[in-house]
Design an enzyme around this catalytic site. Structure first.
Site, mmCIF file in Angstrom:
data_model
loop_
_atom_site.group_PDB
_atom_site.id
_atom_site.type_symbol
_atom_site.label_atom_id
_atom_site.label_comp_id
_atom_site.label_asym_id
_atom_site.label_seq_id
_atom_site.Cartn_x
_atom_site.Cartn_y
_atom_site.Cartn_z
ATOM 1 N N ASP A 88 28.204 43.266 47.283
ATOM 2 C CA ASP A 88 26.761 42.957 48.705
ATOM 3 C C ASP A 88 26.465 44.305 49.085
ATOM 4 O O ASP A 88 26.341 45.356 48.885
ATOM 5 C CB ASP A 88 27.743 42.225 49.660
ATOM 6 C CG ASP A 88 28.519 42.420 51.083
ATOM 7 O OD1 ASP A 88 28.927 43.804 50.581
ATOM 8 O OD2 ASP A 88 28.820 41.980 51.694
ATOM 9 N N CYS B 157 33.091 44.406 48.731
ATOM 10 C CA CYS B 157 31.917 44.222 49.934
ATOM 11 C C CYS B 157 32.211 45.030 51.294
ATOM 12 O O CYS B 157 32.540 46.850 51.103
ATOM 13 C CB CYS B 157 31.639 43.040 50.361
ATOM 14 S SG CYS B 157 33.602 41.860 50.764
ATOM 15 N N THR C 38 34.186 45.150 53.524
ATOM 16 C CA THR C 38 35.733 45.333 53.935
ATOM 17 C C THR C 38 36.615 44.812 52.980
ATOM 18 O O THR C 38 38.163 45.051 52.527
ATOM 19 C CB THR C 38 36.346 43.992 54.767
ATOM 20 O OG1 THR C 38 35.921 42.943 53.983
ATOM 21 C CG2 THR C 38 35.616 44.668 56.515
ATOM 22 N N HIS D 250 51.738 42.599 38.711
ATOM 23 C CA HIS D 250 53.387 40.879 38.770
ATOM 24 C C HIS D 250 52.066 40.013 39.460
ATOM 25 O O HIS D 250 52.360 38.700 38.680
ATOM 26 C CB HIS D 250 53.830 41.298 40.012
ATOM 27 C CG HIS D 250 54.677 42.283 40.363
ATOM 28 N ND1 HIS D 250 55.862 42.238 41.418
ATOM 29 C CD2 HIS D 250 54.774 43.268 39.749
ATOM 30 C CE1 HIS D 250 56.564 43.310 41.308
ATOM 31 N NE2 HIS D 250 56.573 43.360 40.202
ATOM 32 N N HIS E 41 57.529 36.856 36.364
ATOM 33 C CA HIS E 41 55.930 37.127 36.699
ATOM 34 C C HIS E 41 55.225 36.001 36.141
ATOM 35 O O HIS E 41 54.131 35.080 36.403
ATOM 36 C CB HIS E 41 55.614 38.513 36.951
ATOM 37 C CG HIS E 41 56.192 38.875 37.026
ATOM 38 N ND1 HIS E 41 56.006 39.329 38.720
ATOM 39 C CD2 HIS E 41 56.986 40.178 37.648
ATOM 40 C CE1 HIS E 41 57.298 40.252 39.306
ATOM 41 N NE2 HIS E 41 57.304 41.355 38.192
#
Ligand code: RB5
Length: 192
Positions: free
Chosen positions: A8, A65, A67, A98, A133
């Site tokens: 963004d 973005c 964050t 993992h 996993h």
């Protein structure tokens, strides 16, 4: 590797730097936008990128973005996506080994470009470890929301009713494969 990349307005500069890194390191990419710093809504970018990765059109996705949070939440709502927010190299490594993460998300306002490119490098070059996993990731992928699983006859109408306050989710549960089908209708009320 074939990468779907998007951001963004809060991640535009870092996306450009990551694109340069990808090109210099022999990766192919498609830029899903946004293409400038004008304000936009991160789900509008995250969903097309996530869908293209989930459809197998790309090996991996990278979403940025401000964050890394919003764009990752949006991506993780697409079935088949395992988006991992990584702001350190240890997590980048582990999210591949993992969790077999197929989308990397980062926040341009959180980390510097140098660290971000190290994270991308590690994330692209780390293989899924499988083994213990494998089953966990399979269970993860079996988690689908009740609407997607057909627990509701008319999901579009039900979503519209929820938004309009005419219906509400009584209990939202995520299911693992093989569980919960007999609980159909007990966990979802489509009328208030
Ligand atoms: C945009 O201002 C910002 O909210 C967005 O880039 C992101 O950080 C959201 O999670």
């Amino acid at each position: 590797m074939k990468i779907a990349i998007g951001c963004d307005h809060g991640g535009f500069e870092l996306k450009e730097a990551v694109k340069k890194f990808l090109a210099e390191n022999g990766h192919e990419y498609q830029d899903f936008g946004t293409h400038d710093t004008q304000s936009c809504d991160y789900p509008d970018i995250a969903v097309p990128v996530a869908k293209a990765v989930a459809a197998g059109e790309f090996d991996r996705g990278i979403l940025i973005c401000g964050t890394g949070i919003g764009i990752g939440i949006a991506a993780n709502k697409v079935a088949g996506i395992r988006a991992a927010l990584c702001h350190d190299t240890f997590s980048a490594h582990a999210s591949r080994e993992h969790n077999n993460a197929n989308v990397l998300t980062m926040g341009q306002r959180v980390i510097g470009q140098g660290l971000a490119l190290d994270i991308v490098n590690i994330w692209l070059n780390t293989e899924f470890e499988g083994g213990r996993h494998e089953g966990r990731v399979n269970k993860l992928m079996a988690q689908r929301c009740l609407l997607e699983q057909g627990f509701v006859k008319n999901p579009d109408q039900t979503i519209a009713d929820i938004i309009a306050g005419k219906a509400e989710i009584v209990k939202f549960e995520r299911y693992v494969l093989g569980e919960g089908l007999e609980k159909r209708n007990e966990n979802f009320a489509d009328e208030v």
